[in-house]
Design a protein around this motif. Sequence first.
Motif, short mmCIF file in Angstrom:
data_model
loop_
_atom_site.label_atom_id
_atom_site.label_comp_id
_atom_site.label_asym_id
_atom_site.label_seq_id
_atom_site.Cartn_x
_atom_site.Cartn_y
_atom_site.Cartn_z
N THR A 1 0.83 -1.20 -0.07
CA THR A 1 -0.22 -0.08 0.15
C THR A 1 0.80 1.48 0.21
OG1 THR A 1 -1.70 -1.27 1.03
CG2 THR A 1 -1.87 1.22 1.09
N LEU B 1 5.38 6.20 -1.04
CA LEU B 1 5.93 6.41 0.24
C LEU B 1 7.06 5.59 0.33
CD1 LEU B 1 2.83 7.03 2.27
CD2 LEU B 1 4.46 8.95 1.56
N GLY C 1 10.57 3.95 -0.01
CA GLY C 1 11.75 4.17 -0.64
C GLY C 1 12.41 2.94 -1.44
N PRO D 1 9.87 -3.05 10.42
CA PRO D 1 9.56 -2.03 11.31
C PRO D 1 8.72 -0.80 10.50
CG PRO D 1 11.94 -2.46 11.07
CD PRO D 1 11.10 -3.52 10.38
N GLU E 1 5.19 1.33 11.54
CA GLU E 1 4.96 2.84 11.56
C GLU E 1 4.07 2.90 10.59
OE1 GLU E 1 6.60 4.48 13.43
OE2 GLU E 1 5.86 6.58 12.56
N SER F 1 0.27 2.67 11.74
CA SER F 1 -0.44 3.65 12.70
C SER F 1 -0.62 4.89 12.01
CB SER F 1 0.67 4.25 13.69
OG SER F 1 1.69 4.54 13.38
N MET F 2 -0.43 4.93 10.71
CA MET F 2 -0.88 6.14 9.72
C MET F 2 -2.13 5.77 8.84
SD MET F 2 2.91 7.76 8.77
CE MET F 2 4.01 7.63 9.89
N GLY F 3 -2.38 4.58 9.06
CA GLY F 3 -3.48 4.35 8.08
C GLY F 3 -3.40 3.90 7.07
N LEU F 4 -2.19 3.51 6.67
CA LEU F 4 -2.01 2.77 5.33
C LEU F 4 -2.18 1.28 5.31
CD1 LEU F 4 1.16 4.94 4.26
CD2 LEU F 4 -0.92 4.69 3.18
N ILE F 5 -3.35 0.94 5.58
CA ILE F 5 -3.64 -0.39 5.78
C ILE F 5 -4.58 -0.89 4.70
CG2 ILE F 5 -4.84 -2.08 7.48
CD1 ILE F 5 -4.04 0.11 9.79
N PRO F 6 -4.13 -1.95 4.13
CA PRO F 6 -4.88 -2.64 2.95
C PRO F 6 -6.63 -2.94 3.47
CG PRO F 6 -3.26 -4.04 3.40
CD PRO F 6 -3.08 -2.96 4.28
N GLN G 1 -2.73 -1.65 18.72
CA GLN G 1 -3.49 -1.65 17.61
C GLN G 1 -2.70 -1.90 16.35
OE1 GLN G 1 -7.38 -1.04 17.31
NE2 GLN G 1 -6.80 -2.07 15.48
N ASP H 1 -2.95 -4.78 13.63
CA ASP H 1 -3.20 -4.84 12.40
C ASP H 1 -2.23 -5.44 11.36
OD1 ASP H 1 -5.16 -3.04 12.62
OD2 ASP H 1 -4.06 -1.23 12.46
N CYS I 1 -8.31 2.31 -0.93
CA CYS I 1 -6.94 2.49 -0.32
C CYS I 1 -6.07 2.43 -1.27
CB CYS I 1 -6.71 1.69 1.11
SG CYS I 1 -6.30 0.01 0.48
N VAL J 1 -6.49 8.52 2.43
CA VAL J 1 -5.36 8.79 3.32
C VAL J 1 -4.48 9.69 2.65
CG1 VAL J 1 -3.27 8.16 4.40
CG2 VAL J 1 -5.45 6.91 4.79
N ASN K 1 -8.85 3.90 8.14
CA ASN K 1 -7.64 4.36 7.77
C ASN K 1 -7.47 5.74 7.94
OD1 ASN K 1 -6.33 1.94 7.18
ND2 ASN K 1 -6.72 1.88 4.97
N ARG L 1 -7.16 6.58 11.59
CA ARG L 1 -6.00 6.42 12.10
C ARG L 1 -4.83 7.48 11.64
NH1 ARG L 1 -5.75 -0.32 12.28
NH2 ARG L 1 -8.00 0.16 13.11
N PHE L 2 -4.83 7.77 10.19
CA PHE L 2 -3.98 8.69 9.87
C PHE L 2 -4.15 9.96 10.63
CE2 PHE L 2 -3.11 12.56 7.10
CZ PHE L 2 -1.56 11.99 6.88
N HIS M 1 -3.09 10.09 14.27
CA HIS M 1 -1.36 9.99 14.03
C HIS M 1 -0.92 11.61 13.71
CE1 HIS M 1 2.62 9.08 12.66
NE2 HIS M 1 2.50 8.28 13.63
N GLU N 1 12.74 10.56 -2.47
CA GLU N 1 13.35 9.09 -2.26
C GLU N 1 14.00 8.59 -3.36
OE1 GLU N 1 12.86 8.65 1.70
OE2 GLU N 1 13.40 7.00 0.31
#
Lengths: 348, 203
Positions: free
Chosen positions: A186, A192, A194, A258, A262, A265-270, A292, A296, B12, B16, B43, B46-47, B50, B86
Amino acid sequence: MTHEKIRLTQTVKGAGCAAKLAPGVLDKALCGLDLPVDPNLLVGLERADDAGVYRVSNDLALVQTLDFFPPMVDDPYSFGQIAAANALSDIYAMGGVPKTAMNIVAFPAKTMDISILRSIIEGGLDKIREAGVVLIGGHTVEDSELKYGLSVTGYIHPDRILTKKNLLIGDLLILTKPLGTGIIATAIKAGLAGQDLTDRVTLAMTTLNRDAALTMDEFPVHACTDITGFGFLGHLAEMVVDSGKGVRIRSANVPMYPEAIEWASMGLIPAGAYNNRNFRGAIVDFSSNVSQRIQDLLFDPQTSGGLLIAVAAMEAESLVTALKAKGIDTAAIVGEVISEPVERIIVE
Amino acid sequence: MINELDCRGLGCPAPVLQVRNVLEKESPAALTVLVDNEAALQNVSRFLEHQNFLVTAEREGGEFRIIGTRNGGVIAPEMRSQTPVEKERVGVKKIMVLITSAHMGHGDDGLGDMLMFNFIKTLKEMGPDLWLVAFVNSGVSFTVEGSEAVPFLKELAGEGVQILACGACLVYLHLMDKLQVGEVSNMLDIVTGMKLADSVITI
């Protein structure tokens, strides 16, 4: 060349996000079907295992599977490699040896250069060859969105089939690859991730589960599955349901990327992660200290994920050592099979 | 007027990303986001949480209205648009420099000031490995009106180096309205930067 600039993940809706039909939905389509009966069908649809097994003779059975999906990375060759490794994985998870493969392709020929398809198939062939498998054919249809995968057939001894359904109390559970590829896919789609992370995750997804399967073959393994679209807890749930046993998972020991923690927690969840939780969340008890975002990750749909192996406790450390000796550095003991609570998963 | 963002019909990660764009461009104190699926609801919530927003959601039939109200803080650095940077960063290290004082070393403050100014002026010699420079405590004085370091920091920012100035420090030193270069930042940004950096140099 124009095709160099196409980002495959931008051409599809699903990608890592929602490619697999939600598990509960699939059950509605399949339940109650009048399936043909055959005494030689050793593992069939009703078992919901990794692959089907059909006995040919007393010492030979065919193990068959297929898997295909839209691209979760931008590079065509890597996509081919990942899709092939993912399809082959089901054979390894059953304890089988893959022998033949056929390409499954849906290709948007009107909007994509045919050289992209060639790169994808070359990537797939690379993994097919590495697995010692022969490509014997395939089928290609024109579609609005790109999809690629394989149908794979292998051999297995009818008495040595490794299903999901043979957990023994006291067994320890080993996971061989880190979780988080759905979330990272995602992030790749969002632009996002790299290059370094994309390369690392691509390498993990293109790595065959063959060495893990060959290694576990020498140990008292009681059950095994591979972690794919239903996520770690979804596939674990398939092992636990109807087993008469429970499972305790130590989330701190579960290998994870890791970066994925991160991004979680920012909501980049499929969307698949939420589907997986909705379908299996009811049999999972999380301790209050499991955050949470770790929850996830445990439901994150994986592409070409690792093997989840239930092995006799006495041999578990040796198996992890043997896996690491084969270069499977991320292998770790993540939990144990317990007597109670029956058919529930406790995550600590 | 409250910003309203319609993300209905989007899968998604698009909702976001759209919310992130609005936060980056407009820094709204509050916004409302409309979505039509459970994953987008979760999502986006959560964003926003955060990003230090207080979040509430209302269901309207099959759709959801998410209301976020800013609770202080700014966007974490890793969620800023990183794609072009990046891509250039392949094979490049990420060095973070944390400047904690207006003076370099201990001793005469006049000497210390001059040394720190020279240090900042020379930072560009790190080349593309320099990723982020964060200023805290009296270090923030280099980022404000009247500092000779401002043009050099602007040059670094132009090269794509992220410049962060501690918001609490600017407020404490009554310098907030004099900020000339860099983005007002918080401890979460700085800690996240430390985590993401390959190496952190603290002066």
